[in-house]
Write an enzyme that holds these catalytic residues in place. Structure first.
Site, mmCIF file in Angstrom:
data_model
loop_
_atom_site.group_PDB
_atom_site.id
_atom_site.type_symbol
_atom_site.label_atom_id
_atom_site.label_comp_id
_atom_site.label_asym_id
_atom_site.label_seq_id
_atom_site.Cartn_x
_atom_site.Cartn_y
_atom_site.Cartn_z
ATOM 1 N N TYR A 53 0.836 -1.203 0.000
ATOM 2 C CA TYR A 53 0.000 0.000 0.000
ATOM 3 C C TYR A 53 0.874 1.257 0.000
ATOM 4 O O TYR A 53 1.867 1.343 0.708
ATOM 5 C CB TYR A 53 -0.933 0.030 1.203
ATOM 6 C CG TYR A 53 -2.039 -1.006 1.174
ATOM 7 C CD1 TYR A 53 -2.290 -1.784 0.051
ATOM 8 C CD2 TYR A 53 -2.854 -1.211 2.287
ATOM 9 C CE1 TYR A 53 -3.301 -2.724 0.026
ATOM 10 C CE2 TYR A 53 -3.876 -2.152 2.276
ATOM 11 C CZ TYR A 53 -4.095 -2.904 1.153
ATOM 12 O OH TYR A 53 -5.097 -3.845 1.143
ATOM 13 N N PRO A 216 -16.380 -4.176 0.389
ATOM 14 C CA PRO A 216 -17.785 -4.459 0.670
ATOM 15 C C PRO A 216 -18.750 -3.452 0.033
ATOM 16 O O PRO A 216 -19.950 -3.721 -0.048
ATOM 17 C CB PRO A 216 -17.866 -4.416 2.198
ATOM 18 C CG PRO A 216 -16.753 -3.496 2.592
ATOM 19 C CD PRO A 216 -15.650 -3.773 1.611
ATOM 20 N N GLY A 219 -16.019 -0.870 -4.495
ATOM 21 C CA GLY A 219 -15.339 0.305 -5.034
ATOM 22 C C GLY A 219 -16.166 1.570 -4.996
ATOM 23 O O GLY A 219 -15.954 2.484 -5.803
ATOM 24 N N GLY A 220 -17.127 1.633 -4.055
ATOM 25 C CA GLY A 220 -17.972 2.820 -3.920
ATOM 26 C C GLY A 220 -19.285 2.727 -4.650
ATOM 27 O O GLY A 220 -20.138 3.612 -4.515
ATOM 28 N N LEU A 221 -19.500 1.662 -5.423
ATOM 29 C CA LEU A 221 -20.729 1.528 -6.196
ATOM 30 C C LEU A 221 -21.951 1.429 -5.301
ATOM 31 O O LEU A 221 -23.047 1.846 -5.671
ATOM 32 C CB LEU A 221 -20.636 0.292 -7.099
ATOM 33 C CG LEU A 221 -21.277 0.415 -8.489
ATOM 34 C CD1 LEU A 221 -20.650 1.545 -9.274
ATOM 35 C CD2 LEU A 221 -21.133 -0.891 -9.262
ATOM 36 N N LEU A 222 -21.766 0.900 -4.079
ATOM 37 C CA LEU A 222 -22.874 0.745 -3.136
ATOM 38 C C LEU A 222 -22.891 1.860 -2.095
ATOM 39 O O LEU A 222 -23.605 1.773 -1.101
ATOM 40 C CB LEU A 222 -22.760 -0.617 -2.434
ATOM 41 C CG LEU A 222 -22.959 -1.836 -3.335
ATOM 42 C CD1 LEU A 222 -22.467 -3.105 -2.639
ATOM 43 C CD2 LEU A 222 -24.426 -1.980 -3.723
ATOM 44 N N GLY A 223 -22.114 2.903 -2.346
ATOM 45 C CA GLY A 223 -21.981 3.973 -1.365
ATOM 46 C C GLY A 223 -23.064 5.032 -1.394
ATOM 47 O O GLY A 223 -23.100 5.907 -0.538
#
Length: 326
Positions: A53, A216, A219-223
């Site tokens: 990272y 979870p 990548g932010g699609l469910l944010g």
């Protein structure tokens, strides 16, 4: 905060795992310190990172930030169950032909020592293989990890991105050595990525391996902002994917509005319903994002809500082979 055992180990960790991949990339060191301080204050004791990272050209930077946070003292290191990973190319010319992604006793030793230096600690609670390497025999892997466990440099061994068959093989070989084996598997799992329900999650549950869900929120699609992203935001990078999922995401938003909860928190709470799950990884870029996720552990999704989520985001239909055979 609520806590659970990490797999079949006796170690208790928070049911939210603080992911640090943004530290040093999208999150400044000062903000990262604020987030980690707030996490400890809120009872989040489980921190996840990886030696790679920091991004290309800066690999190791995130571990260095965490190490400087530990160095401030005040019991910071003692309050954290620290997890990091080995597998990737650290861009170290001294690694020579062994720099490429993979696992070996040689690489595990070198990269563990380097992580300990960057993290400014003498031990890591959970040392994870960042990916499976089927070119390396378990005779070599378990012997390598056992040395470092006996030396006290690592407490437990975990995996990431393993298939169900890899988990079974790892535990079989560990048992032959009278060793605990894997205590965790870090796996991509979300409402939009339910394939692990076929093999990985059932195998993990059966063998006492705690699952840690990465991405979870896909990548932010469910944010919650994927369909109307702010210019330059992470969600804007997913615009094409979001449009393909528009009907699902709109239905999901309507359900969350009825529940009075944010889309992100419902998506995170849903992962915790699976009995194999230890914790989802939350990857806040700001302190405000971190604070907004703390109520996830208190959200209870009833059978009716779970049914509606299954209708919006159909899974594989259960575990294998029942999901696709008589």
């Amino acid at each position: 905060m609520k806590y659970t055992y990490l797999g079949r180990s006796g170690l208790k960790v928070s049911k939210l795992c603080l992911g640090t991949m943004n530290f040093g990339v999208d999150t400044s060191e000062k903000e990262a310190f604020r987030i980690m301080d707030a996490a400890v204050d809120a009872g989040v004791n489980f921190f996840d990172t990886a030696n790679v990272y920091g991004g290309i050209g800066s690999r190791g930077k995130t571990e260095e930030i965490i190490g400087r946070w530990f160095a401030q003292g005040g019991g910071r290191r003692e309050k954290v169950v620290l997890a990091t990973k080995v597998f990737g190319d650290m861009e170290n010319p001294d690694d020579g032909p062994n720099a490429a992604r993979g696992l070996s006793a040689y690489k595990i030793r070198r990269h563990l020592e380097a992580s300990l230096q960057r993290l400014q600690t003498d031990h890591i609670e959970l040392y994870q293989m960042h990916h499976v390497d089927r070119n390396v025999a378990w005779d070599e892997l378990w012997e390598a990890f056992l040395v470092h466990v006996y030396q006290g440099k690592i407490g437990y061994v975990g995996a990431s991105n393993f298939a169900g068959r890899d988990l079974v093989k790892a535990q079989y070989e560990a048992k032959n050595r009278h060793f605990l084996g894997l205590v965790s598997e870090q796996h991509k799992y979300s409402l939009l990525c339910r394939l692990p329900e076929l093999e990985v999650l059932p195998a993990a549950e059966e063998y006492g391996i705690g699952v840690i869900a990465w991405s979870p929120l896909d990548g932010g699609l469910l944010g919650g902002n994927a369909l109307n992203p702010a210019a330059g935001s992470r969600s804007s990078r997913n615009q094409e994917r979001a449009e393909k999922r528009r009907s699902q995401l709109e239905a999901f938003s309507r359900l969350c509005k009825e529940l009075g909860e944010s889309e992100a928190n419902v998506a995170l709470a849903w992962t915790l319903v699976n009995p194999a799950m230890t914790a989802p990884i939350i990857g806040p870029r700001t302190l405000e994002q971190f604070e907004s996720t703390l109520r996830v552990v208190d959200i209870e999704l009833n059978a009716d809500v779970l049914k509606q989520l299954d209708e919006i985001f159909p899974g594989p239909g259960g575990s294998a082979p029942q999901a696709y055979a008589w």
